[in-house]
Design a protein around this motif. Structure first.
Motif, PDB file in Angstrom:
ATOM      1  N   VAL A  50      -2.255  -9.549  10.695  1.00  0.00           N
ATOM      2  CA  VAL A  50      -3.533 -10.159  11.078  1.00  0.00           C
ATOM      3  C   VAL A  50      -4.637  -9.738  10.108  1.00  0.00           C
ATOM      4  O   VAL A  50      -5.462 -10.569   9.678  1.00  0.00           O
ATOM      5  N   LEU A  51      -4.684  -8.448   9.743  1.00  0.00           N
ATOM      6  CA  LEU A  51      -5.703  -7.982   8.797  1.00  0.00           C
ATOM      7  C   LEU A  51      -5.565  -8.675   7.446  1.00  0.00           C
ATOM      8  O   LEU A  51      -6.573  -8.996   6.789  1.00  0.00           O
ATOM      9  N   ARG A  52      -4.361  -8.920   7.025  1.00  0.00           N
ATOM     10  CA  ARG A  52      -4.150  -9.630   5.748  1.00  0.00           C
ATOM     11  C   ARG A  52      -4.588 -11.082   5.857  1.00  0.00           C
ATOM     12  O   ARG A  52      -5.187 -11.638   4.928  1.00  0.00           O
ATOM     13  N   THR A  53      -4.330 -11.711   7.012  1.00  0.00           N
ATOM     14  CA  THR A  53      -4.684 -13.119   7.177  1.00  0.00           C
ATOM     15  C   THR A  53      -6.192 -13.318   7.190  1.00  0.00           C
ATOM     16  O   THR A  53      -6.702 -14.313   6.656  1.00  0.00           O
ATOM     17  N   VAL A  54      -6.934 -12.367   7.791  1.00  0.00           N
ATOM     18  CA  VAL A  54      -8.393 -12.509   7.881  1.00  0.00           C
ATOM     19  C   VAL A  54      -9.097 -11.853   6.694  1.00  0.00           C
ATOM     20  O   VAL A  54     -10.312 -11.629   6.750  1.00  0.00           O
ATOM     21  N   HIS A  55      -8.355 -11.517   5.644  1.00  0.00           N
ATOM     22  CA  HIS A  55      -8.925 -11.026   4.380  1.00  0.00           C
ATOM     23  C   HIS A  55      -9.665  -9.699   4.565  1.00  0.00           C
ATOM     24  O   HIS A  55     -10.713  -9.478   3.941  1.00  0.00           O
ATOM     25  N   GLU A  56      -9.147  -8.806   5.382  1.00  0.00           N
ATOM     26  CA  GLU A  56      -9.764  -7.495   5.592  1.00  0.00           C
ATOM     27  C   GLU A  56      -8.963  -6.459   4.804  1.00  0.00           C
ATOM     28  O   GLU A  56      -8.129  -5.729   5.357  1.00  0.00           O
TER      29      GLU A  56
ATOM     30  N   GLU B 139      -5.983  -1.236   4.332  1.00  0.00           N
ATOM     31  CA  GLU B 139      -5.604   0.027   3.705  1.00  0.00           C
ATOM     32  C   GLU B 139      -5.690   1.187   4.698  1.00  0.00           C
ATOM     33  O   GLU B 139      -4.832   2.077   4.708  1.00  0.00           O
ATOM     34  N   LEU B 140      -6.718   1.184   5.548  1.00  0.00           N
ATOM     35  CA  LEU B 140      -6.852   2.250   6.542  1.00  0.00           C
ATOM     36  C   LEU B 140      -5.718   2.185   7.569  1.00  0.00           C
ATOM     37  O   LEU B 140      -5.123   3.212   7.937  1.00  0.00           O
ATOM     38  N   ALA B 141      -5.397   0.974   8.038  1.00  0.00           N
ATOM     39  CA  ALA B 141      -4.296   0.831   8.990  1.00  0.00           C
ATOM     40  C   ALA B 141      -2.964   1.204   8.345  1.00  0.00           C
ATOM     41  O   ALA B 141      -2.090   1.796   8.996  1.00  0.00           O
TER      42      ALA B 141
ATOM     43  N   LEU C 118      -2.551   3.450   6.001  1.00  0.00           N
ATOM     44  CA  LEU C 118      -2.507   4.909   5.939  1.00  0.00           C
ATOM     45  C   LEU C 118      -2.095   5.496   7.290  1.00  0.00           C
ATOM     46  O   LEU C 118      -1.268   6.421   7.357  1.00  0.00           O
ATOM     47  N   ASN C 119      -2.645   4.970   8.384  1.00  0.00           N
ATOM     48  CA  ASN C 119      -2.253   5.441   9.717  1.00  0.00           C
ATOM     49  C   ASN C 119      -0.789   5.122  10.011  1.00  0.00           C
ATOM     50  O   ASN C 119      -0.090   5.898  10.670  1.00  0.00           O
ATOM     51  N   TYR C 120      -0.321   3.986   9.514  1.00  0.00           N
ATOM     52  CA  TYR C 120       1.089   3.628   9.662  1.00  0.00           C
ATOM     53  C   TYR C 120       1.971   4.652   8.948  1.00  0.00           C
ATOM     54  O   TYR C 120       3.006   5.084   9.479  1.00  0.00           O
ATOM     55  N   CYS C 121       1.565   5.061   7.730  1.00  0.00           N
ATOM     56  CA  CYS C 121       2.327   6.049   6.968  1.00  0.00           C
ATOM     57  C   CYS C 121       2.332   7.403   7.672  1.00  0.00           C
ATOM     58  O   CYS C 121       3.353   8.094   7.716  1.00  0.00           O
ATOM     59  N   ILE C 122       1.193   7.790   8.259  1.00  0.00           N
ATOM     60  CA  ILE C 122       1.112   9.065   8.974  1.00  0.00           C
ATOM     61  C   ILE C 122       1.999   9.052  10.215  1.00  0.00           C
ATOM     62  O   ILE C 122       2.652  10.045  10.553  1.00  0.00           O
ATOM     63  N   THR C 123       2.046   7.914  10.888  1.00  0.00           N
ATOM     64  CA  THR C 123       2.791   7.834  12.145  1.00  0.00           C
ATOM     65  C   THR C 123       4.296   7.840  11.914  1.00  0.00           C
ATOM     66  O   THR C 123       5.036   8.600  12.554  1.00  0.00           O
ATOM     67  N   PHE C 124       4.779   7.005  10.991  1.00  0.00           N
ATOM     68  CA  PHE C 124       6.222   6.835  10.817  1.00  0.00           C
ATOM     69  C   PHE C 124       6.778   7.558   9.590  1.00  0.00           C
ATOM     70  O   PHE C 124       7.999   7.548   9.383  1.00  0.00           O
TER      71      PHE C 124
END
Length: 519
Positions: free
Chosen positions: A375-381, A386-388, A390-396
């Motif tokens: 969704v973030l990629r689709t809405v050009h955010e 990048e922040l999400a 990074l949180n994905y990398c920290i979590t998994f």
């Protein structure tokens, strides 16, 4: 005979003297062997004799058993007959003991019944009445009849008459919502003010059984308030004060309250209009709970839409798990395709997905993180992506998917509207019902939804509500039932008595709480 032969003969004679049981030919063998062989032979002989004795005893026992069985098959033995007779004696003794026990139980029950039923004689007849000690102690005939009637329903073993129970239940129902009050409420809802007034005046007449019910009088006063008849209200309030020996309620014009409430709503600033040139109706509006069926409706709506796809996500609150995967694939397809997207409430969609994918919780399905990134990629955010990531990398503890520029275009329809997080207040949040509720009241219910959006204890004020007709009641029932399915029970407060009674008649109180005005 030589000297050696004579020596062997003497030694052989000496051995024979020491072992007289041995054979003469065995005396020439070594001394150790004859002793061992003799000991072994003696042991074997004893074992053989013991076995023979055991076999003899066993055969004798088997013979005795066979003889006993033959006698039993032929007709029994004296011993068995004695055993049978002793068994019969024991069983007969037990039967006699049981009979004695039952007899004693019957005697105890008879004694208890005589103590409980004072008028019953031991033989089953009626015992003669006990004469009083003094003539003054004997009650009169009228007094005895009165006592018998008063305690008739409490006599042991006597059930209360059915008509008494039915009357008590009917009285309970009448106390909660008298049928006359419901009749007046229905007439008032249909616009028959004169008929409702006639019913209430009849119920408050001095000879009426409802003349002392406070709610009936208050309903009559609320009727005059709703119709704006201050003169009749004053006369009824005076009779109320005389009847209940306390001051009557003060005059309040419900019509004035309704006008003031409407003026306050009209004075509220209108919502900010969207940017010029972007006003258009959405091709698809997301429901509160997005399911796979909802995604099917989305694809059908976009297939019938033009080159620009306009979607409204503002009502979204939950995305079901089985819809997360297909929705992720749909957003990835939009990001990789040259499509033109217009979103209302994209911040609401992102807030729901952020709540579904908390940072640090590895038990959450990875599909929620992938959907959020899509969704973030689709809405050009890009920054939020990048922040999400990074949180994905920290979590998994794995590398997230890299950012790829989307091919399509995107425009936010609610530009300038800050994506404020929902703040739920512990204080009751109030909406207002006013005037006449009837006919097509969908816009009014939508306004109530907006007023109660973030309320933990949704409360609707009915202080300015004059009347609710049948159509308005149907729409209101559907509205409160929908909120009840979501776990939110609406509370209507400060309703006048005729509206509250009508809510009870049509079934609004089955899905919501209703309380009447106190003044």
């Amino acid at each position: 005979m030589g000297k050696e032969d004579s020596g062997r003969l003497l030694s052989k004679v000496a051995k024979f003297v020491r072992n007289p049981l041995k054979d003469w030919s065995e005396l020439d063998a070594p001394e150790s062997l004859p002793a061992d062989n003799g000991y072994s032979r003696e042991m074997l002989k004893e074992m053989i004799e013991r076995r023979q004795r055991n076999d003899f005893v066993r055969r004798r026992e088997f013979d005795m058993l066979r003889k006993l069985r033959q006698r039993e098959a032929a007709g029994g033995t004296p011993e068995s007959a004695a055993a049978i007779s002793s068994f019969n004696m024991s069983t007969s003794g037990k039967s006699e003991g049981r009979a004695l026990t039952l007899k004693k139980i019957d005697e105890i029950e008879e004694q208890m019944s005589q103590q409980w039923w004072k008028g019953r004689a031991p033989g089953g007849g009626d015992a003669p009445p006990v004469p009083p000690a003094t003539p003054e102690a004997a009650p009169s005939t009228e007094e005895a009849a009165r006592r018998a009637q008063a305690y008739a329903d409490t006599e042991p073993g006597m059930a209360p008459p059915g008509e008494h129970a039915a009357a008590a239940m009917a009285a309970g129902r009448e106390g909660a919502h008298p049928s006359g009050l419901e009749d007046a409420a229905i007439r008032f809802a249909q616009g028959d003010d004169a008929g409702a007034e006639a019913v209430l005046l009849q119920m408050t007449a001095p000879e009426s059984p409802h003349a002392d019910q406070n709610e009936i009088w208050r309903a009559l006063l609320d009727l005059y308030r709703a119709t704006g008849d201050a003169e009749k209200f004053g006369a009824a309030s005076t009779r109320y004060a005389q009847r209940f020996k306390r001051p009557g309620p003060e005059w309040v014009s419900l019509r004035s309250l309704a006008r003031d409430a409407q003026a306050g709503i009209d004075a509220m600033p209108a919502p900010e209009a969207p940017p010029e040139g972007l006003e258009q109706e959405a091709d698809w509006a997301c429901p509160e709970v997005l399911t796979r069926e909802g995604l099917a409706e989305l694809t059908r709506a976009l297939a019938a839409a033009g080159p620009v796809w306009h979607m409204d996500w503002r009502r979204l609150s939950v995305v079901e798990h089985d819809a997360a995967g297909p929705l992720r694939a749909l957003f990835n397809h939009w990001a990789d395709s040259p499509v033109q997207l217009r979103f209302d409430g994209a911040h609401q969609l992102l807030a729901v997905l952020e709540k579904a994918a908390p940072t640090g919780d590895r038990s959450v399905d990875v599909v929620w993180w992938q959907l959020r990134l899509a969704v973030l990629r689709t809405v050009h955010e890009a920054d939020a992506y990048e922040l999400a990531a990074l949180n994905y990398c920290i979590t998994f503890e794995v590398s997230p998917p890299p950012w790829i520029d989307p091919r399509g275009s995107y425009t936010a329809m609610d530009v300038g509207v800050a994506p404020a997080p929902a703040v739920y207040s512990a204080e009751p949040s109030r909406a207002v019902l006013m005037g006449h509720l009837g006919g097509d009241c969908q816009q009014l219910l939508l306004r109530l939804d907006a007023d109660l959006k973030n309320a933990l204890m949704p409360t609707v004020s009915c202080a300015a509500l004059l009347r609710v007709d049948l159509e308005g009641a149907r729409a209101l029932i559907d509205w409160v039932a929908g909120h009840e399915e979501q776990g939110r029970r609406i509370e209507f407060v400060d309703a006048h008595r005729l509206v509250a009674s009508f809510f009870h008649v049509v079934g609004v109180t089955d899905h919501a709480s209703v309380s009447t005005r106190s003044k």
